[in-house]
Design a protein around this motif. Structure first.
Motif, PDB file in Angstrom:
ATOM      1  N   ARG A  55     -42.462  62.453  10.358  1.00 45.88           N
ATOM      2  CA  ARG A  55     -42.758  63.658  11.135  1.00 45.88           C
ATOM      3  C   ARG A  55     -43.711  63.380  12.294  1.00 45.88           C
ATOM      4  O   ARG A  55     -44.121  64.298  12.984  1.00 45.88           O
ATOM      5  CB  ARG A  55     -43.330  64.740  10.227  1.00 45.88           C
ATOM      6  CG  ARG A  55     -44.632  64.357   9.542  1.00 45.88           C
ATOM      7  CD  ARG A  55     -45.106  65.437   8.593  1.00 45.88           C
ATOM      8  NE  ARG A  55     -46.362  65.056   7.940  1.00 45.88           N
ATOM      9  CZ  ARG A  55     -47.002  65.813   7.061  1.00 45.88           C
ATOM     10  NH1 ARG A  55     -46.496  66.995   6.734  1.00 45.88           N
ATOM     11  NH2 ARG A  55     -48.124  65.408   6.522  1.00 45.88           N
ATOM     12  N   GLU A  56     -44.045  62.121  12.488  1.00 45.43           N
ATOM     13  CA  GLU A  56     -44.893  61.736  13.614  1.00 45.43           C
ATOM     14  C   GLU A  56     -44.704  60.251  13.905  1.00 45.43           C
ATOM     15  O   GLU A  56     -44.131  59.512  13.100  1.00 45.43           O
ATOM     16  CB  GLU A  56     -46.369  62.088  13.381  1.00 45.43           C
ATOM     17  CG  GLU A  56     -46.858  62.045  11.959  1.00 45.43           C
ATOM     18  CD  GLU A  56     -47.032  60.647  11.434  1.00 45.43           C
ATOM     19  OE1 GLU A  56     -47.124  59.702  12.240  1.00 45.43           O
ATOM     20  OE2 GLU A  56     -47.055  60.475  10.202  1.00 45.43           O
ATOM     21  N   HIS A 116     -46.931  64.836  18.361  1.00 42.08           N
ATOM     22  CA  HIS A 116     -45.470  64.747  18.319  1.00 42.08           C
ATOM     23  C   HIS A 116     -44.773  66.105  18.434  1.00 42.08           C
ATOM     24  O   HIS A 116     -43.729  66.206  19.100  1.00 42.08           O
ATOM     25  CB  HIS A 116     -45.041  64.062  17.020  1.00 42.08           C
ATOM     26  CG  HIS A 116     -43.553  63.958  16.846  1.00 42.08           C
ATOM     27  ND1 HIS A 116     -42.739  63.311  17.758  1.00 42.08           N
ATOM     28  CD2 HIS A 116     -42.725  64.431  15.870  1.00 42.08           C
ATOM     29  CE1 HIS A 116     -41.478  63.379  17.357  1.00 42.08           C
ATOM     30  NE2 HIS A 116     -41.445  64.064  16.228  1.00 42.08           N
ATOM     31  N   SER A 117     -45.324  67.141  17.810  1.00 38.00           N
ATOM     32  CA  SER A 117     -44.571  68.392  17.669  1.00 38.00           C
ATOM     33  C   SER A 117     -45.234  69.642  18.234  1.00 38.00           C
ATOM     34  O   SER A 117     -44.569  70.662  18.367  1.00 38.00           O
ATOM     35  CB  SER A 117     -44.275  68.644  16.182  1.00 38.00           C
ATOM     36  OG  SER A 117     -43.493  67.615  15.626  1.00 38.00           O
ATOM     37  N   GLU A 168     -39.217  66.220  12.829  1.00 33.73           N
ATOM     38  CA  GLU A 168     -40.406  67.066  12.814  1.00 33.73           C
ATOM     39  C   GLU A 168     -40.621  67.604  11.412  1.00 33.73           C
ATOM     40  O   GLU A 168     -39.702  67.617  10.578  1.00 33.73           O
ATOM     41  CB  GLU A 168     -40.270  68.234  13.808  1.00 33.73           C
ATOM     42  CG  GLU A 168     -40.285  67.800  15.257  1.00 33.73           C
ATOM     43  CD  GLU A 168     -40.395  68.979  16.215  1.00 33.73           C
ATOM     44  OE1 GLU A 168     -39.924  70.086  15.860  1.00 33.73           O
ATOM     45  OE2 GLU A 168     -40.952  68.796  17.317  1.00 33.73           O
ATOM     46  N   ASP A 169     -41.835  68.031  11.136  1.00 30.78           N
ATOM     47  CA  ASP A 169     -42.154  68.637   9.848  1.00 30.78           C
ATOM     48  C   ASP A 169     -41.186  69.786   9.572  1.00 30.78           C
ATOM     49  O   ASP A 169     -40.829  70.556  10.473  1.00 30.78           O
ATOM     50  CB  ASP A 169     -43.593  69.150   9.875  1.00 30.78           C
ATOM     51  CG  ASP A 169     -44.087  69.570   8.511  1.00 30.78           C
ATOM     52  OD1 ASP A 169     -44.859  68.803   7.897  1.00 30.78           O
ATOM     53  OD2 ASP A 169     -43.723  70.677   8.051  1.00 30.78           O
ATOM     54  N   VAL A 211     -49.246  64.650  14.136  1.00 34.34           N
ATOM     55  CA  VAL A 211     -48.256  65.730  14.175  1.00 34.34           C
ATOM     56  C   VAL A 211     -48.480  66.604  15.404  1.00 34.34           C
ATOM     57  O   VAL A 211     -47.521  67.056  16.050  1.00 34.34           O
ATOM     58  CB  VAL A 211     -48.301  66.568  12.882  1.00 34.34           C
ATOM     59  CG1 VAL A 211     -47.399  67.800  12.998  1.00 34.34           C
ATOM     60  CG2 VAL A 211     -47.866  65.725  11.679  1.00 34.34           C
ATOM     61  N   PHE A 245     -41.454  73.591  10.871  1.00 37.78           N
ATOM     62  CA  PHE A 245     -41.075  74.057  12.200  1.00 37.78           C
ATOM     63  C   PHE A 245     -39.700  74.731  12.211  1.00 37.78           C
ATOM     64  O   PHE A 245     -39.342  75.370  13.203  1.00 37.78           O
ATOM     65  CB  PHE A 245     -41.100  72.895  13.203  1.00 37.78           C
ATOM     66  CG  PHE A 245     -42.486  72.453  13.571  1.00 37.78           C
ATOM     67  CD1 PHE A 245     -43.269  73.196  14.436  1.00 37.78           C
ATOM     68  CD2 PHE A 245     -43.028  71.288  13.032  1.00 37.78           C
ATOM     69  CE1 PHE A 245     -44.558  72.791  14.770  1.00 37.78           C
ATOM     70  CE2 PHE A 245     -44.306  70.866  13.352  1.00 37.78           C
ATOM     71  CZ  PHE A 245     -45.084  71.631  14.223  1.00 37.78           C
ATOM     72  N   ASN A 252     -32.020  66.689  15.528  1.00 41.26           N
ATOM     73  CA  ASN A 252     -32.964  67.510  14.792  1.00 41.26           C
ATOM     74  C   ASN A 252     -32.680  67.422  13.289  1.00 41.26           C
ATOM     75  O   ASN A 252     -31.726  66.770  12.860  1.00 41.26           O
ATOM     76  CB  ASN A 252     -32.939  68.963  15.285  1.00 41.26           C
ATOM     77  CG  ASN A 252     -31.591  69.640  15.071  1.00 41.26           C
ATOM     78  OD1 ASN A 252     -30.873  69.360  14.108  1.00 41.26           O
ATOM     79  ND2 ASN A 252     -31.238  70.561  15.971  1.00 41.26           N
TER      80      ASN A 252
END
Length: 303
Positions: A114-115, A288-289, A134-135, A285, A138, A2
């Motif tokens: 981020r994706e 992915h998230s 990830e962005d 995004v 988050f 992460n």
């Protein structure tokens, strides 16, 4: 891995941070970045892109969606920093159409994507260093921002502004017009609050160059533009985050093609109709998230 694990591994030495400027969504990213840096006890200083101390240093560039084409503002900043710095880390970003920059400086830049689409694009270059994360948004503890800006924060803003003016500090300086906007929060948010009292649905469709041909509702608040402040100081970035999150918190349903409106709404547990912007960012995004993690968010496909 992460983002916290990555940053602890990657940034063991002091670094300079250049946030990605923009709307309130970019302030949300900056706010999350400052919080994460501080949580990990990282040593950093906010600087402007023309700061001479970039030479042979470690530079971290803020996340977002600004690396789009060789001639975009932040793409130029990326190239200039890579030319001068010892190492550049680009926080989670959507990246496209910068072949020449990657070819020339890929060995000096660590790209955080981020994706998946951006990750696969950069991975094509043999000299690239790329990681899929990830962005930054988050990472936010969003509930602490889902309320008005506190009086204490406003006083700290004004005090910091006065001290910076006395010391002649420019890089992370807070502009007075943004302080005024934070102090006038009640006036700035009045129309959104009035709508929230009348309906449970927030329409927050973008009206800028990334807009699509979607029909804009009669009552629409592009709150990412409406609540734009700044990114160059943790306090002012947090104020923009408060404005956005506290406004979204008033509604049950959100309809938007603004990525960070959707992310904040998802974190707040709202029902979200999420639409694409003018390119792949929002969908990528989401895939992915958001998909499978925030079931109240539904991506809307064109009819």
């Amino acid at each position: 891995m992460n983002i916290e694990q990555f940053l602890k591994q990657e940034l063991k030495s002091p670094f300079y941070y250049i946030p990605n400027p923009g709307n309130a969504g970019d302030s949300v990213i900056a706010c999350a970045s400052y919080n994460t840096f501080d949580k990990l006890n990282l040593t950093y200083e906010v600087i402007q892109p023309d700061d001479t101390r970039i030479e042979n240093s470690i530079v971290v560039l803020g996340g977002g969606g600004a690396i789009s084409g060789e001639t975009s503002y932040f793409s130029k900043i990326l190239a200039e920093c890579a030319q001068k710095a010892k190492k550049v880390v680009l926080l989670p970003h959507t990246v496209k159409n910068i072949d020449a920059i990657i070819t020339k400086y890929g060995d000096k830049i660590t790209f955080c994507c981020r994706e998946l689409m951006s990750f696969e694009y950069i991975s094509q270059f043999k000299n690239s260093h790329v990681v899929l994360l990830e962005d930054m948004a988050f990472t936010l503890n969003i509930t602490q921002y889902a309320k008005p800006i506190s009086l204490r924060t406003k006083v700290n803003l004004l005090t910091t502004y006065i001290v910076q003016r006395l010391n002649g500090k420019k890089a992370s300086s807070i502009k007075f017009r943004y302080i005024a906007k934070a102090f006038n929060e009640h006036r700035v948010t009045r129309h959104v609050r009035k709508t929230a009292a009348e309906t449970k649905t927030l329409n927050a469709f973008r009206l800028d160059e990334e807009k699509t041909n979607i029909e804009i509702p009669a009552v629409n608040y592009d709150i990412s533009a409406l609540f734009q402040l700044d990114v160059n100081h943790p306090l002012i970035a947090s104020c923009a985050t408060h404005l956005m999150a506290s406004s979204i918190a008033r509604f049950d349903n959100v309809r938007t093609n603004r990525l960070h409106v959707a992310i904040v709404a998802a974190l707040l547990g709202k029902n979200v109709e999420f639409y694409d912007n003018s390119y792949f960012k929002c969908r990528a995004v989401y895939e992915h998230s958001i998909k499978g993690k925030y079931p109240k968010v539904k991506f809307q496909t064109p009819e």
